[in-house]
Motif scaffolding. Structure first.
Motif, PDB file in Angstrom:
ATOM      1  N   PHE A 132      -5.782   7.279 -10.772  1.00 36.87           N
ATOM      2  CA  PHE A 132      -6.039   6.338  -9.679  1.00 36.87           C
ATOM      3  C   PHE A 132      -6.010   7.052  -8.330  1.00 36.87           C
ATOM      4  CE2 PHE A 132      -4.058   2.816 -12.468  1.00 36.87           C
ATOM      5  CZ  PHE A 132      -5.304   2.503 -12.998  1.00 36.87           C
ATOM      6  N   GLY A 133      -5.023   7.947  -8.167  1.00 38.90           N
ATOM      7  CA  GLY A 133      -4.912   8.671  -6.915  1.00 38.90           C
ATOM      8  C   GLY A 133      -6.099   9.588  -6.663  1.00 38.90           C
ATOM      9  N   THR A 134      -6.601  10.210  -7.714  1.00 42.20           N
ATOM     10  CA  THR A 134      -7.753  11.098  -7.559  1.00 42.20           C
ATOM     11  C   THR A 134      -8.992  10.307  -7.156  1.00 42.20           C
ATOM     12  OG1 THR A 134      -6.828  12.618  -9.191  1.00 42.20           O
ATOM     13  CG2 THR A 134      -9.180  12.825  -8.721  1.00 42.20           C
ATOM     14  N   LEU A 135      -9.176   9.118  -7.744  1.00 44.17           N
ATOM     15  CA  LEU A 135     -10.281   8.262  -7.315  1.00 44.17           C
ATOM     16  C   LEU A 135     -10.072   7.793  -5.876  1.00 44.17           C
ATOM     17  CD1 LEU A 135     -10.806   6.068 -10.525  1.00 44.17           C
ATOM     18  CD2 LEU A 135     -12.257   7.946  -9.712  1.00 44.17           C
ATOM     19  N   HIS A 136      -8.831   7.509  -5.532  1.00 43.47           N
ATOM     20  CA  HIS A 136      -8.531   7.019  -4.191  1.00 43.47           C
ATOM     21  C   HIS A 136      -8.746   8.102  -3.141  1.00 43.47           C
ATOM     22  CE1 HIS A 136      -5.440   5.107  -1.249  1.00 43.47           C
ATOM     23  NE2 HIS A 136      -6.669   4.706  -0.983  1.00 43.47           N
ATOM     24  N   VAL A 137      -8.387   9.341  -3.462  1.00 41.51           N
ATOM     25  CA  VAL A 137      -8.522  10.404  -2.475  1.00 41.51           C
ATOM     26  C   VAL A 137      -9.987  10.657  -2.135  1.00 41.51           C
ATOM     27  CG1 VAL A 137      -8.737  12.463  -3.950  1.00 41.51           C
ATOM     28  CG2 VAL A 137      -7.464  12.605  -1.809  1.00 41.51           C
ATOM     29  N   ALA A 138     -10.889  10.290  -3.035  1.00 35.35           N
ATOM     30  CA  ALA A 138     -12.310  10.413  -2.723  1.00 35.35           C
ATOM     31  C   ALA A 138     -12.686   9.524  -1.549  1.00 35.35           C
ATOM     32  CB  ALA A 138     -13.152  10.054  -3.945  1.00 35.35           C
ATOM     33  N   LEU A 139     -11.928   8.446  -1.361  1.00 35.92           N
ATOM     34  CA  LEU A 139     -12.196   7.523  -0.271  1.00 35.92           C
ATOM     35  C   LEU A 139     -11.330   7.814   0.945  1.00 35.92           C
ATOM     36  CD1 LEU A 139     -13.990   5.004   0.216  1.00 35.92           C
ATOM     37  CD2 LEU A 139     -12.044   3.607  -0.507  1.00 35.92           C
ATOM     38  N   PHE A 140     -10.056   8.175   0.702  1.00 37.95           N
ATOM     39  CA  PHE A 140      -9.116   8.422   1.800  1.00 37.95           C
ATOM     40  C   PHE A 140      -8.233   9.606   1.437  1.00 37.95           C
ATOM     41  CE2 PHE A 140      -4.848   7.087   3.660  1.00 37.95           C
ATOM     42  CZ  PHE A 140      -5.083   7.738   4.861  1.00 37.95           C
ATOM     43  N   VAL A 353     -10.334   0.656   0.774  1.00 37.70           N
ATOM     44  CA  VAL A 353     -11.640   0.088   0.458  1.00 37.70           C
ATOM     45  C   VAL A 353     -12.159  -0.734   1.636  1.00 37.70           C
ATOM     46  CG1 VAL A 353     -12.845  -1.541  -1.048  1.00 37.70           C
ATOM     47  CG2 VAL A 353     -11.244   0.109  -2.027  1.00 37.70           C
ATOM     48  N   LEU A 354     -11.262  -1.373   2.368  1.00 35.49           N
ATOM     49  CA  LEU A 354     -11.652  -2.185   3.515  1.00 35.49           C
ATOM     50  C   LEU A 354     -11.914  -1.336   4.763  1.00 35.49           C
ATOM     51  CD1 LEU A 354     -11.999  -4.955   4.914  1.00 35.49           C
ATOM     52  CD2 LEU A 354      -9.524  -4.926   5.311  1.00 35.49           C
ATOM     53  N   PRO A 357     -15.131   1.840   5.111  1.00 33.05           N
ATOM     54  CA  PRO A 357     -16.483   1.474   5.553  1.00 33.05           C
ATOM     55  C   PRO A 357     -16.544   1.039   7.017  1.00 33.05           C
ATOM     56  CG  PRO A 357     -15.953   0.439   3.446  1.00 33.05           C
ATOM     57  CD  PRO A 357     -14.683   1.004   3.986  1.00 33.05           C
ATOM     58  N   LEU A 358     -15.434   0.552   7.556  1.00 30.16           N
ATOM     59  CA  LEU A 358     -15.420   0.156   8.961  1.00 30.16           C
ATOM     60  C   LEU A 358     -15.350   1.351   9.898  1.00 30.16           C
ATOM     61  CD1 LEU A 358     -12.974  -2.907   8.877  1.00 30.16           C
ATOM     62  CD2 LEU A 358     -15.461  -2.952   9.032  1.00 30.16           C
ATOM     63  N   LEU A 359     -14.597   2.383   9.507  1.00 27.07           N
ATOM     64  CA  LEU A 359     -14.308   3.489  10.414  1.00 27.07           C
ATOM     65  C   LEU A 359     -15.205   4.699  10.220  1.00 27.07           C
ATOM     66  CD1 LEU A 359     -10.391   3.375  10.300  1.00 27.07           C
ATOM     67  CD2 LEU A 359     -11.904   2.371  12.016  1.00 27.07           C
ATOM     68  N   TYR A 360     -15.564   5.027   8.997  1.00 24.45           N
ATOM     69  CA  TYR A 360     -16.252   6.287   8.726  1.00 24.45           C
ATOM     70  C   TYR A 360     -17.742   6.192   9.044  1.00 24.45           C
ATOM     71  CZ  TYR A 360     -11.977   7.744   6.329  1.00 24.45           C
ATOM     72  OH  TYR A 360     -10.692   8.072   6.036  1.00 24.45           O
ATOM     73  N   GLY A 361     -18.336   7.368   9.248  1.00 26.16           N
ATOM     74  CA  GLY A 361     -19.729   7.435   9.671  1.00 26.16           C
ATOM     75  C   GLY A 361     -20.711   6.860   8.674  1.00 26.16           C
ATOM     76  N   TRP A 362     -20.395   6.926   7.386  1.00 23.53           N
ATOM     77  CA  TRP A 362     -21.315   6.386   6.384  1.00 23.53           C
ATOM     78  C   TRP A 362     -21.289   4.863   6.346  1.00 23.53           C
ATOM     79  CZ3 TRP A 362     -18.572   3.526   2.913  1.00 23.53           C
ATOM     80  CH2 TRP A 362     -17.250   3.887   2.656  1.00 23.53           C
ATOM     81  N   LEU A 380      -1.958  -5.647  11.588  1.00 18.51           N
ATOM     82  CA  LEU A 380      -1.050  -6.767  11.361  1.00 18.51           C
ATOM     83  C   LEU A 380      -1.791  -7.982  10.820  1.00 18.51           C
ATOM     84  CD1 LEU A 380       1.236  -6.538  14.528  1.00 18.51           C
ATOM     85  CD2 LEU A 380       1.935  -6.145  12.150  1.00 18.51           C
ATOM     86  N   VAL A 381      -2.955  -8.275  11.409  1.00 19.67           N
ATOM     87  CA  VAL A 381      -3.733  -9.430  10.960  1.00 19.67           C
ATOM     88  C   VAL A 381      -4.219  -9.228   9.519  1.00 19.67           C
ATOM     89  CG1 VAL A 381      -5.861 -10.736  11.332  1.00 19.67           C
ATOM     90  CG2 VAL A 381      -4.428 -10.093  13.283  1.00 19.67           C
ATOM     91  N   LEU A 382      -4.751  -8.051   9.240  1.00 20.25           N
ATOM     92  CA  LEU A 382      -5.267  -7.790   7.900  1.00 20.25           C
ATOM     93  C   LEU A 382      -4.152  -7.805   6.866  1.00 20.25           C
ATOM     94  CD1 LEU A 382      -7.846  -4.965   8.721  1.00 20.25           C
ATOM     95  CD2 LEU A 382      -8.331  -7.329   8.075  1.00 20.25           C
ATOM     96  N   PHE A 383      -2.966  -7.290   7.227  1.00 19.83           N
ATOM     97  CA  PHE A 383      -1.865  -7.324   6.272  1.00 19.83           C
ATOM     98  C   PHE A 383      -1.397  -8.759   6.037  1.00 19.83           C
ATOM     99  CE2 PHE A 383       2.518  -7.112   4.833  1.00 19.83           C
ATOM    100  CZ  PHE A 383       2.425  -6.169   3.823  1.00 19.83           C
ATOM    101  N   ALA A 384      -1.394  -9.577   7.083  1.00 20.91           N
ATOM    102  CA  ALA A 384      -1.026 -10.986   6.906  1.00 20.91           C
ATOM    103  C   ALA A 384      -1.991 -11.673   5.941  1.00 20.91           C
ATOM    104  CB  ALA A 384      -1.021 -11.697   8.261  1.00 20.91           C
ATOM    105  N   LEU A 385      -3.267 -11.351   6.051  1.00 20.28           N
ATOM    106  CA  LEU A 385      -4.244 -11.915   5.117  1.00 20.28           C
ATOM    107  C   LEU A 385      -3.984 -11.412   3.699  1.00 20.28           C
ATOM    108  CD1 LEU A 385      -7.504 -11.649   7.270  1.00 20.28           C
ATOM    109  CD2 LEU A 385      -6.138 -13.705   6.783  1.00 20.28           C
ATOM    110  N   GLN A 386      -3.613 -10.143   3.572  1.00 26.13           N
ATOM    111  CA  GLN A 386      -3.279  -9.617   2.250  1.00 26.13           C
ATOM    112  C   GLN A 386      -2.063 -10.339   1.670  1.00 26.13           C
ATOM    113  OE1 GLN A 386      -2.848  -5.289   2.687  1.00 26.13           O
ATOM    114  NE2 GLN A 386      -4.780  -5.062   1.578  1.00 26.13           N
ATOM    115  N   ALA A 387      -1.061 -10.618   2.513  1.00 23.71           N
ATOM    116  CA  ALA A 387       0.138 -11.317   2.037  1.00 23.71           C
ATOM    117  C   ALA A 387      -0.208 -12.722   1.557  1.00 23.71           C
ATOM    118  CB  ALA A 387       1.185 -11.367   3.145  1.00 23.71           C
ATOM    119  N   LEU A 388      -1.066 -13.418   2.289  1.00 25.04           N
ATOM    120  CA  LEU A 388      -1.486 -14.755   1.875  1.00 25.04           C
ATOM    121  C   LEU A 388      -2.256 -14.693   0.559  1.00 25.04           C
ATOM    122  CD1 LEU A 388      -2.632 -16.263   5.291  1.00 25.04           C
ATOM    123  CD2 LEU A 388      -0.644 -16.958   3.943  1.00 25.04           C
TER     124      LEU A 388
END
Length: 426
Positions: A132-140, A353-354, A357-362, A380-388
């Motif tokens: 999972f970490g190896t797949l994740h590092v491809a993104l971050f 995953v969120l 795509p918002l920050l990187y050039g691609w 903070l807002v995005l984490f609150a949405l994740q908690a809900l």
């Protein structure tokens, strides 16, 4: 009072006695505190889940103000960034490591209570986490799952160590940062190997993340970016610190310092005071040691060791303050962190995953569009949405999506019930 028949089923008017795996881990001590206020669904410890959720929040805020590793291209140095780093920098990661050791000891203890040896399964579980970490590092590239998986594999033999004192002694050696101190002494004696990077890393080309395609950025993260990450963990002493925290988490689980926190107020008070002292003096102590060596004032190895000592102290403060706050009316607020704390794997990967795509050039390429204050508020807002979303999910399911996949992979079967109705019927 209610009698516990395992964790969850109880009969009235009997003394509380539990035979769950956690209790059976502690020889001669099988009673849950009647009013500890920490037991959640399925026998989970709600305070541990909430503390894990707190660590997840802190880690996300740090990543947000760092713009998911791109902050070095256009550094900001405002009050918000300094505040986020002062509160959570290196500390949230350390809390994750401590709780990782806690979970390891819990899983192995539960298996022993059932009369089974889970060692092989847990090794496979960590191999899956590494995947999972190896797949994740491809993104971050700044992800932490790979490090937790590798350190977890190294720590498997310590489950056989019965003495908590031995585990704490090994943890203290790890916390001393002996490799960094040895290199510091070597540099003072003019040894060339001590001045060279232990794990040479190629130049870090972050511009690929801002200008390259998705595939170019992915390749950069998997190759040079991953090497840079591991170089950072080793050079700064973080890998050694994680070893110690893993062992401390095991001892905390064995001793019941979180499951029965109300019975260990004095101990947590000492942790709070000692952690605060180490947090304030850790860096100065390491630099003082460096000053005692000829021609080596302010050596970078000493600075790294001192930073790890200081961050270790503040991590202890974080844990102790959270434990005390949980035993007050503030628990009602902190309880919201328990749901995201139960699905940290899903939410942690989901944050990348969120945001990528918002920050990187691609993607939208917004990495330099907002200052740290805006990024922190967005976090903070995005984490609150994740908690809900997590609360909604656990009203219907037992495990988070990635947690269920991890569990099914560990057990080698897809027949792992997840919907609450099906799970209760099973």
């Amino acid at each position: 009072m209610a009698r516990w028949n395992g964790c969850g089923a109880r009969a009235r008017w009997a003394r509380p006695v539990c035979r769950c795996g956690w209790c059976q881990t502690r020889r001669g001590d099988s009673a849950h505190p009647a009013t500890d206020g920490v037991r959640g669904v399925n026998g989970r410890i709600s305070m541990v889940d909430a503390l894990r959720g707190w660590a997840l929040l802190g880690l996300f805020l740090v990543h947000c103000v760092e713009r998911f590793a791109l902050y070095r291209l256009e550094p900001w140095n405002d009050d918000t960034l300094r505040l986020i780093f002062a509160l959570f920098g290196s500390k949230s990661f350390a809390l994750f490591a401590m709780l990782f050791g806690f979970s390891f000891a819990t899983i192995m203890g539960n298996a022993r209570a059932r009369g089974t040896d889970f060692t092989g399964r847990f090794i496979w579980r960590l191999v899956l986490l590494l995947g999972f970490g190896t797949l994740h590092v491809a993104l971050f590239r700044g992800e932490i799952l790979q490090l937790l998986a590798v350190v977890g594999l190294l720590m498997i033999p310590f489950d056989r160590v019965k003495s908590d004192r031995v585990l704490l002694a090994v943890a203290m050696v790890a916390f001393l940062q002996v490799p960094l101190l040895a290199r510091m002494v070597g540099a003072a004696l003019g040894q060339g190997w001590a001045a060279m990077p232990l794990f040479p890393a190629p130049p870090d080309d972050l511009t690929t993340l801002t200008t390259g395609t998705f595939w170019q950025a992915t390749w950069e993260n998997l190759t040079r970016g991953n090497v840079v990450k591991w170089s950072f963990y080793i050079e700064r002493g973080r890998a050694m610190q994680i070893v110690g925290l893993f062992l401390v988490g095991m001892v905390i689980q064995r001793r019941g310092w979180l499951a029965r926190a109300d019975r260990h107020r004095l101990g947590w008070g000492l942790v709070l005071l000692g952690g605060g002292a180490l947090g304030l003096l850790g860096r100065d102590l390491a630099l003082l040691v460096a000053d005692l060596l000829p021609g080596l004032p302010g050596d970078r190895h000493a600075a790294n060791a001192g930073m790890m000592w200081s961050m270790l102290g503040w991590t202890a403060v974080h844990a102790a303050v959270f434990v005390f706050a949980w035993q007050t009316p503030v628990q009602r607020l902190l309880g919201w962190l328990a749901a995201p704390g139960r699905m940290t794997l899903t939410l942690y990967i989901g944050q990348s995953v969120l945001m990528a795509p918002l920050l990187y050039g691609w993607g939208l390429g917004l990495w330099d569009a907002f200052n740290p204050t805006v990024m922190a508020l967005a976090g903070l807002v995005l984490f609150a949405l994740q908690a809900l979303a997590a609360r909604w999910w656990f009203a219907r399911f037992r495990y988070g999506p990635m947690e269920w996949l991890w569990r099914a992979g560990t057990l080698g079967t897809w027949a792992v019930p997840n919907r609450l109705a099906a799970a209760n019927a099973r």
